[in-house]
Structure formats: C-alpha cells, structure tokens
Design a protein around this motif. Sequence first.
Motif, mmCIF file in Angstrom:
data_model
loop_
_atom_site.group_PDB
_atom_site.id
_atom_site.type_symbol
_atom_site.label_atom_id
_atom_site.label_comp_id
_atom_site.label_asym_id
_atom_site.label_seq_id
_atom_site.Cartn_x
_atom_site.Cartn_y
_atom_site.Cartn_z
ATOM 1 N N GLU A 273 15.414 39.044 9.653
ATOM 2 C CA GLU A 273 16.228 39.274 10.855
ATOM 3 C C GLU A 273 16.475 40.764 11.065
ATOM 4 O OE1 GLU A 273 17.254 37.085 13.163
ATOM 5 O OE2 GLU A 273 16.022 35.629 12.082
ATOM 6 N N ARG A 274 16.749 41.482 9.968
ATOM 7 C CA ARG A 274 16.976 42.938 10.058
ATOM 8 C C ARG A 274 15.700 43.652 10.505
ATOM 9 N NH1 ARG A 274 20.608 45.885 7.454
ATOM 10 N NH2 ARG A 274 18.986 47.124 6.407
ATOM 11 N N GLN A 275 14.556 43.220 9.984
ATOM 12 C CA GLN A 275 13.282 43.833 10.366
ATOM 13 C C GLN A 275 13.029 43.632 11.863
ATOM 14 O OE1 GLN A 275 10.861 45.424 8.409
ATOM 15 N NE2 GLN A 275 12.154 45.380 6.580
ATOM 16 N N LYS A 276 13.312 42.423 12.363
ATOM 17 C CA LYS A 276 13.126 42.147 13.800
ATOM 18 C C LYS A 276 14.022 43.050 14.645
ATOM 19 C CE LYS A 276 11.960 37.234 13.429
ATOM 20 N NZ LYS A 276 12.524 35.884 13.585
ATOM 21 N N VAL A 289 11.633 57.215 7.717
ATOM 22 C CA VAL A 289 11.919 56.954 6.311
ATOM 23 C C VAL A 289 12.616 55.605 6.247
ATOM 24 C CG1 VAL A 289 13.361 57.637 4.361
ATOM 25 C CG2 VAL A 289 12.115 59.371 5.648
ATOM 26 N N GLY A 290 12.247 54.821 5.256
ATOM 27 C CA GLY A 290 12.929 53.542 5.089
ATOM 28 C C GLY A 290 12.533 52.519 6.117
ATOM 29 N N SER A 291 11.305 52.649 6.657
ATOM 30 C CA SER A 291 10.854 51.652 7.617
ATOM 31 C C SER A 291 10.777 50.288 6.953
ATOM 32 C CB SER A 291 9.481 52.029 8.171
ATOM 33 O OG SER A 291 8.504 51.935 7.156
ATOM 34 N N GLY A 292 10.657 50.292 5.623
ATOM 35 C CA GLY A 292 10.632 49.028 4.906
ATOM 36 C C GLY A 292 9.316 48.295 5.047
#
Length: 349
Positions: A273-276, A289-292
């Motif tokens: 959900e956070r990625q979306k 940075v921190g694109s995950g």
Amino acid sequence: MISEDRLALITGRYEYLEAKMSAGGGDFAALSREYAELKPVVEAVRRYQALIEGLREAEAMLADPEMKALAEEELYGLRAQLPGLEHEVQLALLPKDAADSRPAMIEIRPGTGGDEAALFAADLLRMYQRYCEARGWKFEIVEQQLTELGGIKELTAAIRGDNVFARLKFESGVHRVQRVPTTESGGRIHTSAATVAVLPEAEEVDIKIDANDIRIDTMRASGAGGQHVNTTDSAVRITHIPSGIVVTSAEKSQHQNRAIAMQVLRNRLFDMERQKADDARSADRRAQVGSGDRSERIRTYNFPQGRMTDHRINLTLYKLDQVMQGDLDEVIDALIADHQATLLAEAAG
C-alpha cells in the motif's frame, strides 16, 4: 523567510495538546504520540523565534547612538546563527514518514551467485544484527532457512527500538559483493548479490485482512538440509489469494506460527500500500533515495579493495571491515541527509 503564521499554528497545536493532556481529556495515547512528535519541532521553532526577536531588538537599538556599537556586535553574532537555525526549522517542518517511528521487519534473500550469494546473505544478517545491538535495538529472527554451508536461503527478522524504520528503510534493494569465495581454489574474484527488504510493522488498524481472502495450510517443519525438526504438523503457510503473497512460519507452536505469519503478511500488504502511494506521488521514484525498489542495485561491497560504495549517493568508504561489523551510521546518516536535501528542494520548488 519561514512563514510566521505556519510557526504560530504549530506552536498553537502543541500548546493545545499540552493543555488537553493536563486536563485528562480525549485519547491520551494518541494525544501523547502527537505531542511527542511535535516536541522537537516546537523546540526548534522556539529557538528560531527567540533569535528573530533578538534581531528585532538589536535592530531597534541601532537608533540609540550610545547603544549602536553594542547593537552592531550583537547583530553580527545573531545573523551568523540565523542560517543554521533556519535550516534546522526547515528540516523539522519537512513532512514526516508516518512509519519512521515504527518497528520493522527485515527480509534477506540470496540473489545471483549460488552458495556464495547465500554466504553473503548470512554476512549481511550478522552486519545488521551488530548494528541493532550497538543501537540497543531488539533483533529477533522470525523465520530462517540455512544452506549446508551455513549460508541463508531465506531470513525474516523483527527489529524493535527507537526509530527503527527511519534508519533502516534505505537498506532495501540489491546488495552486491565482490570477493574471492572460500570455495574458490583459483583465487578468482566472484560477483554475487543478496536482496534486502525492510518493511515497517503494520498494525491491525492499518491493514484489514478478510478471512475469505486467505488460505491457511499446516505442514511438517523442516530444518537446514530438509531434515524434519519435529514430528508434528506445526509449520504454517498462509496464502493471500488476491495478492498471491505466500508466508510461512515454522516455530514449534502452531498457534505462534499463525500469529507470526499473519504479522508478516500484514507487513507485506502494508508495504504494498505504501509503495502504491509513493508511486502515485512520484513518477520517477528510482531517482530518489529510499525508493525501496527491490530490484535496484544500491550498494557494492568490494573485499579485495576494502571498500563499500553506495551507488545512490556516490559515497565510497574504505572501511569495509568496520561496515561488516555493523558500523553503518556514516552511510545511513549520509542517505538520510541526501533524502532531506531532496525534500527541501521539492518544498522550495
């Protein structure tokens, strides 16, 4: 110049929370959490406001011939402090990742490179264990599958402490190693990789899982090399049908396994959900940075040269031994600073 109206709103909200907590009204846990988050912001704002007030007073003193020299000296000192305090307030006002203060779950898996990749994954595990120990965090292995040589096929661990996710979230991605494997007789340098994923711990209120969306299977637990570690069907596998996510846990208690597997599933769904949400906010997250991005090569550990390079910020440290012993603060601090600089530039733009 920082908006004084915005600063007044923040300090007003802080004072309201303080009064509400003193009066014993409302949801105390929620109030105290927001109060604790605002406290460092308000402290920075008050230091800034005191400096601005001092500047105004010193500028007013310039009109008095007898006080002019003293006022000029005071103004010189106060103006020298202004850029640093402005920067401190700007950083404090940056939008916070709501998950920063949460515990986290770390997942480590070998990538390309066979046995050497699995051994490197085990080295990364020890590196993070030492880092957590140095910070006073609790590191608990939830699920672990080992190879015959002591490498890692798959590892999931829970980490608890202050601001765990804030400091570890930039570790997600592909970690590459260049070294001569212990199994290499010819002395040739091999390149292999392991993938790290850091997920914030989700609470039940964050993710509601419909019982009709999951399938729970029990199976016999097995240890390294596939041998059975007990004779009961205690291991639990949960399949989340809509997403296809499969989670297993193989502790000795089936009840405990179900709880662990549900927590891991909740964390993974929360991360999705956070990625979306991040994708919706930024069309080019790879540049951040921190694109995950789990497929993004973020770091190289070169053993022959004793160096570690973080490719996102072009930082190279020639202290690989210390890094592998868990000395990660220098690179993590640099990643956080770079991320903050990006956010400041976006706010200014």
